[in-house]
Every structure is written in structure tokens, then in C-alpha cells.
Scaffold this motif. Sequence first.
Motif, short mmCIF file in Angstrom:
data_model
loop_
_atom_site.label_atom_id
_atom_site.label_comp_id
_atom_site.label_asym_id
_atom_site.label_seq_id
_atom_site.Cartn_x
_atom_site.Cartn_y
_atom_site.Cartn_z
N MET A 161 66.29 40.86 26.31
CA MET A 161 67.18 40.85 27.47
C MET A 161 68.56 40.45 26.97
SD MET A 161 68.33 40.66 30.62
CE MET A 161 66.95 40.90 31.73
N LEU A 162 69.53 41.29 27.29
CA LEU A 162 70.91 41.00 26.88
C LEU A 162 71.57 40.08 27.90
CD1 LEU A 162 73.17 41.63 24.84
CD2 LEU A 162 73.82 43.55 26.31
N LEU A 163 71.87 38.87 27.50
CA LEU A 163 72.48 37.91 28.42
C LEU A 163 73.99 38.05 28.48
CD1 LEU A 163 70.57 34.53 27.93
CD2 LEU A 163 70.36 36.22 29.76
N ASP A 164 74.57 38.37 27.33
CA ASP A 164 76.03 38.52 27.29
C ASP A 164 76.39 39.46 26.15
OD1 ASP A 164 78.63 38.03 28.13
OD2 ASP A 164 78.92 36.43 26.67
N GLY A 165 77.42 40.25 26.36
CA GLY A 165 77.86 41.17 25.32
C GLY A 165 77.47 42.61 25.64
N LEU A 168 67.40 44.75 30.22
CA LEU A 168 66.40 44.72 29.17
C LEU A 168 66.67 45.83 28.17
CD1 LEU A 168 63.27 44.28 31.46
CD2 LEU A 168 64.19 42.54 29.92
N PHE A 169 66.30 45.61 26.93
CA PHE A 169 66.35 46.69 25.94
C PHE A 169 65.29 46.44 24.87
CE2 PHE A 169 68.60 44.72 22.30
CZ PHE A 169 69.03 43.54 22.89
N GLY A 170 65.07 47.47 24.06
CA GLY A 170 64.02 47.34 23.06
C GLY A 170 62.65 47.24 23.71
N ILE A 171 62.50 47.89 24.88
CA ILE A 171 61.25 47.78 25.63
C ILE A 171 60.36 48.97 25.29
CG2 ILE A 171 62.05 46.30 27.48
CD1 ILE A 171 62.84 48.69 29.10
N ALA A 172 60.01 49.04 24.01
CA ALA A 172 59.21 50.16 23.49
C ALA A 172 57.91 50.31 24.28
CB ALA A 172 58.92 49.95 22.01
N LYS A 173 57.32 49.20 24.64
CA LYS A 173 56.05 49.23 25.37
C LYS A 173 56.16 49.99 26.69
CE LYS A 173 52.00 47.79 24.07
NZ LYS A 173 51.47 46.45 24.22
N SER A 231 77.37 38.92 21.15
CA SER A 231 76.36 39.03 22.20
C SER A 231 75.36 37.88 22.14
CB SER A 231 75.59 40.35 22.06
OG SER A 231 76.45 41.46 22.22
N ILE A 232 74.73 37.63 23.28
CA ILE A 232 73.66 36.65 23.35
C ILE A 232 72.42 37.33 23.88
CG2 ILE A 232 72.88 34.50 24.39
CD1 ILE A 232 75.79 33.62 24.44
N VAL A 233 71.34 37.16 23.16
CA VAL A 233 70.12 37.93 23.40
C VAL A 233 68.92 37.01 23.52
CG1 VAL A 233 68.54 39.59 22.33
CG2 VAL A 233 71.02 39.95 22.15
N LEU A 234 68.13 37.27 24.56
CA LEU A 234 66.84 36.61 24.69
C LEU A 234 65.77 37.60 24.25
CD1 LEU A 234 66.55 34.72 28.12
CD2 LEU A 234 66.87 33.76 25.83
N SER A 235 64.69 37.08 23.67
CA SER A 235 63.60 38.00 23.32
C SER A 235 62.25 37.32 23.46
CB SER A 235 63.79 38.52 21.90
OG SER A 235 63.52 37.51 20.95
N TRP A 236 61.25 38.16 23.63
CA TRP A 236 59.88 37.71 23.77
C TRP A 236 58.96 38.56 22.89
CZ3 TRP A 236 63.33 38.60 27.64
CH2 TRP A 236 63.66 37.52 28.47
N PRO A 237 57.85 37.97 22.46
CA PRO A 237 56.88 38.76 21.71
C PRO A 237 56.30 39.87 22.58
CG PRO A 237 56.34 36.42 21.62
CD PRO A 237 57.43 36.57 22.60
N THR A 238 56.10 41.03 21.99
CA THR A 238 55.61 42.19 22.75
C THR A 238 54.23 41.93 23.35
OG1 THR A 238 56.91 43.72 21.43
CG2 THR A 238 54.99 44.63 22.54
N ARG A 239 53.45 41.04 22.75
CA ARG A 239 52.11 40.80 23.30
C ARG A 239 52.18 40.23 24.71
NH1 ARG A 239 51.92 35.33 22.89
NH2 ARG A 239 53.00 34.42 21.10
N LEU A 240 53.37 39.70 25.10
CA LEU A 240 53.51 39.17 26.45
C LEU A 240 53.84 40.25 27.48
CD1 LEU A 240 55.57 35.91 25.79
CD2 LEU A 240 53.10 36.15 26.09
N TRP A 241 54.12 41.46 27.01
CA TRP A 241 54.59 42.53 27.91
C TRP A 241 53.64 42.77 29.09
CZ3 TRP A 241 58.97 44.89 28.93
CH2 TRP A 241 58.94 46.07 29.68
N ASP A 242 52.36 42.92 28.78
CA ASP A 242 51.40 43.20 29.86
C ASP A 242 51.26 42.02 30.82
OD1 ASP A 242 50.82 45.81 29.06
OD2 ASP A 242 49.39 45.12 27.56
N ASP A 243 51.36 40.80 30.28
CA ASP A 243 51.40 39.61 31.14
C ASP A 243 52.54 39.71 32.14
OD1 ASP A 243 49.41 38.66 29.61
OD2 ASP A 243 50.43 36.84 28.92
N PHE A 244 53.72 40.02 31.60
CA PHE A 244 54.92 40.09 32.44
C PHE A 244 54.73 41.13 33.55
CE2 PHE A 244 58.80 38.10 30.24
CZ PHE A 244 58.02 37.11 29.65
#
Length: 232
Positions: free
Chosen positions: A54-58, A82-87, A104-117
Motif C-alpha cells: 500500500m502506497l502511503l505517500d509518494g 494498493l500495488f503489487g497485488i499479484a494475488k 515514497s512511503i510504503v506499507l507491505s504485508w506477506p502475501t500469505r495474508l492475502w486470503d485472510d484480508f
Amino acid sequence: MPHKLDESLLISLPPFSKLERSQIREILDQSAARRYEADQSVFSEGDTADRFFMLLDGYIRVIRLTPEGEQVISLHIPSGQLFGIAKAIGRESYPATAMTAAESIVLSWPTRLWDDFLGKYDGFATETYKTVGARVGEMNNRIMEMATLHVEQRVANALLRLINQTGRKIDGGIEIDFPITRQNISEMTGTTLHTVSRLLSAWQKQGIVESQRKRIMVRDAHRLVELSQAGH
DNA sequence: ACATTAATTATGT
DNA sequence: ACATAATTAATGT
């Protein structure tokens, strides 16, 4: 990396706007935050998509490389998306490279959490599919442009998209909010930096745009719209 | 209608 | 001073 990020960072962003504070806390606690200088790679085409972002700034520039090593810019992404959302498009690896177009300021999460989200956060699924839908739509438009429009019209369209999506109002016009070169615009429109330079110079004389190095401001968007449609 | 080549100038560290 | 950006003209397809 010390983080105790505030919930207010995400509460206003569409993918998270329907969530409780406790859920946002949960999401933030699983995230990694990172700051990037301009022109840094966040991930590269072909890498295994082990995180989503998730791009927070930039601003993020999405690019691909031709076999000859030439860059093609397929998209710019503004903050709050959001970006890099290959799933989301059923991929295990990133289909393109993501570079920062500005600090830029970027948040990221492990892809294994995608289905949870998708499953447990209300609105996350619908909002992310809106995002991919919008991007697919934009790319379709660009394919149409490439196939049917002349260079002048394509460059006009590229500028219009940039000021619509990443424009910043200043006195006398709308400025593209991050550093961008003629080379960059040529990479978005399938032409050369020389042609872009000539067009911008001509438009500047007519008072349509105004630019310094790496800075472009649109003074008269309406005339650009006309140019983007004119059939010469 | 555009690209390519090349020469020249401007601008930012 | 050096590298990167931008302009401009000439020539080519």
C-alpha cells in the motif's frame, strides 16, 4: 525499524475505510513500513510475489523492460492505492517492476495474508477489485490509443491522465506532482524524447503548458483535450 | 508523420 | 567539473 503507526493512516483509504479501529490495528501490526528515495525499485518483474503493498505517500511508476532493454512505463500509481497485488490477478510473480517516481512511503504485508484480508475485512475485496478493474480499463484505453491515435494525441492524453491522477493545483495551472522527464513521457507513449520535447516546446509557446527540467505544468487543460481528439 | 543522428545548450550535484 | 536533461536542426524512412 521502529513502528507504532497510527490507525488514522489507513482509516480514510478505501480498502480499509469500513473497518473498526481494532481491525486496522491488527492490519498495521502485521505490516512493514519502509521509506524509499526516488527512483528506487520496490520489486522487480518476475520476482516471486511474497508481499503486497500500500502506497502511503509518494508515487510509483510501473515499468516493463523490452528484450532490448528499453523501458516501457505502463502506469503511475498515486498514494492511497494498493500495488503489487499479484494475488488479485492470480499470479505468483510480479508482472512488472515497481519503481518510486518520488520519495515514497510504503506499507507491505506477506502475501500469505492475502486470503485472510479478502475473507475477514469488510470492503477489502470489493475495493481491490475496483482498483484492478480501473487499471485494466486504463490499460485498454492506452492500447486503443496506441493503435489508433497519432503521437501528438497520445502525448496530450498522457499529460491529461497525469494531471488528473497525480496533478497538484498551483497558481496558473495544474502541475504533475513528481519529477518527470521527456524521456519518461516518451516511454509512456511509445515515441522518442525528441518528439516529446518538440511537442512540449510548441505547446509552451502557445501557453498550453509550462515546464522546467523534470517539472511540467498544464496551463490550459481544455486545449490539451482538443489536441487529444483533433484529427489532423 | 514520424524516427534517428548529432550538435549544442541548460541545469542540478 | 561532471552527469543528466532539454532543445534544435538536419537527414532518413
